[in-house]
Design a protein around this motif. Structure first.
Motif, PDB file in Angstrom:
ATOM      1  N   THR A 168      -1.509  15.879  21.304  1.00 49.49           N
ATOM      2  CA  THR A 168      -1.457  17.337  21.261  1.00 49.49           C
ATOM      3  C   THR A 168      -0.077  17.877  20.916  1.00 49.49           C
ATOM      4  O   THR A 168       0.119  19.095  20.931  1.00 49.49           O
ATOM      5  CB  THR A 168      -1.885  17.915  22.621  1.00 49.49           C
ATOM      6  N   GLU A 169       0.844  17.019  20.586  1.00 49.99           N
ATOM      7  CA  GLU A 169       2.194  17.493  20.260  1.00 49.99           C
ATOM      8  C   GLU A 169       2.169  18.298  18.962  1.00 49.99           C
ATOM      9  O   GLU A 169       1.720  17.817  17.915  1.00 49.99           O
ATOM     10  CB  GLU A 169       3.148  16.310  20.134  1.00 49.99           C
ATOM     11  N   GLY A 170       2.644  19.518  19.026  1.00 47.90           N
ATOM     12  CA  GLY A 170       2.687  20.384  17.850  1.00 47.90           C
ATOM     13  C   GLY A 170       1.355  20.980  17.469  1.00 47.90           C
ATOM     14  O   GLY A 170       1.241  21.620  16.417  1.00 47.90           O
ATOM     15  N   MET A 171       0.324  20.839  18.308  1.00 50.54           N
ATOM     16  CA  MET A 171      -0.990  21.364  17.972  1.00 50.54           C
ATOM     17  C   MET A 171      -1.160  22.757  18.575  1.00 50.54           C
ATOM     18  O   MET A 171      -0.876  22.981  19.756  1.00 50.54           O
ATOM     19  CB  MET A 171      -2.093  20.441  18.502  1.00 50.54           C
ATOM     20  N   ASP A 172      -1.612  23.688  17.751  1.00 47.84           N
ATOM     21  CA  ASP A 172      -1.884  25.048  18.195  1.00 47.84           C
ATOM     22  C   ASP A 172      -2.903  25.656  17.242  1.00 47.84           C
ATOM     23  O   ASP A 172      -3.499  24.962  16.410  1.00 47.84           O
ATOM     24  CB  ASP A 172      -0.604  25.881  18.270  1.00 47.84           C
ATOM     25  N   ARG A 173      -3.087  26.965  17.350  1.00 48.58           N
ATOM     26  CA  ARG A 173      -4.103  27.638  16.536  1.00 48.58           C
ATOM     27  C   ARG A 173      -3.788  27.590  15.042  1.00 48.58           C
ATOM     28  O   ARG A 173      -4.696  27.779  14.220  1.00 48.58           O
ATOM     29  CB  ARG A 173      -4.238  29.085  16.992  1.00 48.58           C
ATOM     30  N   ALA A 174      -2.537  27.342  14.682  1.00 45.32           N
ATOM     31  CA  ALA A 174      -2.170  27.256  13.266  1.00 45.32           C
ATOM     32  C   ALA A 174      -2.390  25.862  12.710  1.00 45.32           C
ATOM     33  O   ALA A 174      -2.857  25.687  11.575  1.00 45.32           O
ATOM     34  CB  ALA A 174      -0.716  27.682  13.070  1.00 45.32           C
ATOM     35  N   THR A 175      -2.056  24.832  13.481  1.00 46.97           N
ATOM     36  CA  THR A 175      -2.169  23.454  12.999  1.00 46.97           C
ATOM     37  C   THR A 175      -3.505  22.827  13.348  1.00 46.97           C
ATOM     38  O   THR A 175      -3.699  21.623  13.119  1.00 46.97           O
ATOM     39  CB  THR A 175      -1.038  22.604  13.590  1.00 46.97           C
ATOM     40  N   ALA A 176      -4.439  23.604  13.908  1.00 47.48           N
ATOM     41  CA  ALA A 176      -5.756  23.053  14.231  1.00 47.48           C
ATOM     42  C   ALA A 176      -6.512  22.634  12.976  1.00 47.48           C
ATOM     43  O   ALA A 176      -7.284  21.670  12.999  1.00 47.48           O
ATOM     44  CB  ALA A 176      -6.580  24.076  15.014  1.00 47.48           C
ATOM     45  N   TRP A 177      -6.281  23.326  11.876  1.00 46.83           N
ATOM     46  CA  TRP A 177      -7.040  23.061  10.659  1.00 46.83           C
ATOM     47  C   TRP A 177      -6.343  22.004   9.813  1.00 46.83           C
ATOM     48  O   TRP A 177      -5.131  21.868   9.866  1.00 46.83           O
ATOM     49  CB  TRP A 177      -7.214  24.359   9.874  1.00 46.83           C
ATOM     50  N   PRO A 178      -7.097  21.257   9.014  1.00 43.87           N
ATOM     51  CA  PRO A 178      -6.482  20.203   8.192  1.00 43.87           C
ATOM     52  C   PRO A 178      -5.633  20.794   7.081  1.00 43.87           C
ATOM     53  O   PRO A 178      -5.671  21.997   6.797  1.00 43.87           O
ATOM     54  CB  PRO A 178      -7.695  19.445   7.644  1.00 43.87           C
ATOM     55  N   ALA A 179      -4.868  19.915   6.441  1.00 36.71           N
ATOM     56  CA  ALA A 179      -4.022  20.375   5.342  1.00 36.71           C
ATOM     57  C   ALA A 179      -4.862  20.807   4.148  1.00 36.71           C
ATOM     58  O   ALA A 179      -4.561  21.805   3.493  1.00 36.71           O
ATOM     59  CB  ALA A 179      -3.036  19.275   4.948  1.00 36.71           C
ATOM     60  N   GLU A 180      -5.926  20.055   3.868  1.00 34.31           N
ATOM     61  CA  GLU A 180      -6.761  20.357   2.705  1.00 34.31           C
ATOM     62  C   GLU A 180      -8.221  20.085   3.047  1.00 34.31           C
ATOM     63  O   GLU A 180      -8.525  19.128   3.774  1.00 34.31           O
ATOM     64  CB  GLU A 180      -6.368  19.518   1.482  1.00 34.31           C
TER      65      GLU A 180
END
Length: 495
Positions: A311-323
């Motif tokens: 969960t390090e660095g995970m939030d509502r912005a990084t929940a989705w994949p890059a592509e």
């Protein structure tokens, strides 16, 4: 006598034996009007009749007759929507998480979700069991929250009486939720299966072995490795609750400083009470899915190389994949920030539940016997009060009796008699206190390459056949169907 389950054949009630959507009604009405117009302006009786039959028959076939599993009109709309999204470029998604930054208070700014996922608003709630992430889905007018549950150990090895007791406890729990008048009106079970390397621990211990350590310490650790059983699969069980957005909830939330804060407090208390009552269903709470944990779970659904507990660095912005690339009608490709190669995902829905009597463990061939496959099974249930469920069951029995062909001199179809018995048994079960629910099921399988994906699809299809389920792969809509196996309590139409 052990309990058995029989699911009735789906027969929606409505015009012409089924509910017709708005576009189907327009097409049917247009066909009838075109046929009448042809009868009025046609040059001769044969041509009038021919034009009438062609106009009405073609629209009736396009609206009601199945073609490749769905009607022509449904396939037309699905493919038209896919082509439109393809032209707009919305089927190729690239996350803007590295660019959106943060708000003045340090909270992350939300990022547009991939195609097929509804718009979400994240709310943080505090409960006696820890922080909890609550998602508001404006399009669905529903709040959802997720908690992790410990699955029953060795359920298949229990005695019949113990199985009956556990299933009865869950049944009573659902009935209490449906009839209590509380805010929780939808429940979703998510089972995530990720194969792991059973020898990874031994290899890691061998690499870290210190040759200078005392022999008794090395022998002790080798004995420990032989004793500890390492599972070859990581299984996670998540329970998602859905709470409708209504005027009563808004009025209660307005009593607090902000509406956002009010939603968190009111819904947090609701979920907290739900967790306390899980003991009624013989279930054990493990943890709440707060924002980092829920974001990690969602990210892992798109890219299994991301560990769920990382969960390090995970939030509502990084929940989705890059592509996310959904341009191919037969597969959805997704790539994380950590990986260079995309993962291939396809989703199927349970087109038909068992029509033969099945036991309590009827899902075991799909849930337990499929090996070395990364997949998620989601079952979404709408809770129905006892009175409403009984009324609908009585309508089903009336529908079955009304459609029975009992002409004199005609041999009765045994399947029709079985359907009537099934519908009648369901009506009596509800009258005797069984819970009323509407449910649907979805399964998503993910693989690192297309050939492996094909083999994994065949393995899942075989498991579903042994479980007496019929799967239908959601071609042209995998990106949309994938969202139904995310912790969003999706997959059921709103009333």
């Amino acid at each position: 006598m052990s309990r058995s389950f029989v699911f009735p054949r789906p027969r929606p009630r409505g015009l012409l034996g089924r509910r017709l959507e708005a576009d189907e009604q327009w097409v049917l009405g247009g066909g009838v009007l075109a046929g009448l117009l042809a009868l009025w302006v046609g040059p001769g009786i044969p041509l009038k009749l021919l034009a009438f039959v062609v106009a009405v028959g073609s629209t009736t076939w396009a609206t009601l007759a199945p073609w490749q599993g769905r009607t022509f009109l449904k396939w037309y709309e699905i493919r038209r929507t896919h082509r439109r999204l393809l032209r707009d470029g919305r089927l190729l998604y690239k996350s803007l998480a590295p660019k959106v930054g943060r708000n003045w208070d340090g909270s992350p700014r939300p990022v547009q979700p991939p195609p097929g996922v509804p718009q979400l608003e994240w709310i943080n709630a505090r409960t006696a069991f820890g922080d909890l992430a609550i998602l508001l889905q404006p399009d669905e007018a529903m709040f959802t929250a997720a908690i992790e549950i410990e699955g029953q150990q060795n359920f298949g090895g229990l005695d019949t009486e113990d199985k009956e007791r556990l299933v009865g406890a869950w049944d009573s729990f659902l009935k209490a939720l449906a009839d209590s008048g509380g805010r929780i009106r939808r429940i979703q079970w998510l089972s995530r299966v990720v194969p792991t390397d059973p020898n990874a621990h031994a290899r890691d211990a061998a690499q870290r072995r210190d040759p200078g350590a005392p022999k008794w310490l090395l022998d002790s650790y080798d004995s420990l490795l032989r004793t500890v059983a390492i599972s070859a699969e990581d299984r996670r069980l998540v329970l998602v609750v859905g709470m409708p957005y209504d005027a009563r909830l808004v009025a209660e939330a307005r009593r607090y400083r902000t509406l956002h804060e009010g939603f968190g407090i009111v819904l947090g208390r609701e979920v907290e009470e739900f967790i306390r009552r899980l003991g009624m269903a013989q279930l054990r709470w493990v943890r709440n899915l707060d924002e980092p944990t829920l974001a990690s779970w969602i990210h892992h659904s798109y890219d299994p190389s991301h560990w769920i507990n990382d969960t390090e660095g995970m939030d509502r912005a990084t929940a989705w994949p890059a592509e996310v690339d959904a341009r191919d009608p037969g597969v959805m490709l997704s790539r994380s920030w950590e990986g260079a190669d995309p993962w291939h995902s396809v989703t199927a829905w349970w087109k038909q539940l068992p029509v033969l009597p099945v036991g309590i463990n009827f899902l075991a061939p799909l849930m337990l016997y499929v090996q070395d496959v990364i997949f998620t099974v989601g079952v979404t249930m709408d809770l129905v009060s006892s009175d409403d469920a009984l009324r609908e069951a009585m309508a089903d029995v009336t529908n079955e009796v009304g459609q029975a062909d009992t002409k004199a001199g005609r041999v009765a179809d045994p399947r029709e008699a079985k359907e009537r018995r099934t519908a009648t048994a369901a009506m009596h079960d509800i009258a005797n206190g069984a819970a009323g629910i509407r449910l649907t099921g979805w399964v998503t399988v993910t693989s690192p390459d297309p050939e492996l994906l094909r083999r994994h699809k065949d393995a899942l299809a075989s498991g579903a056949t042994l479980a007496h389920l019929r799967l239908e792969w959601c071609d042209h809509e995998h990106f949309r169907a994938h969202a139904n196996t995310l912790p969003l309590a999706g997959g059921l139409l709103k009333d």
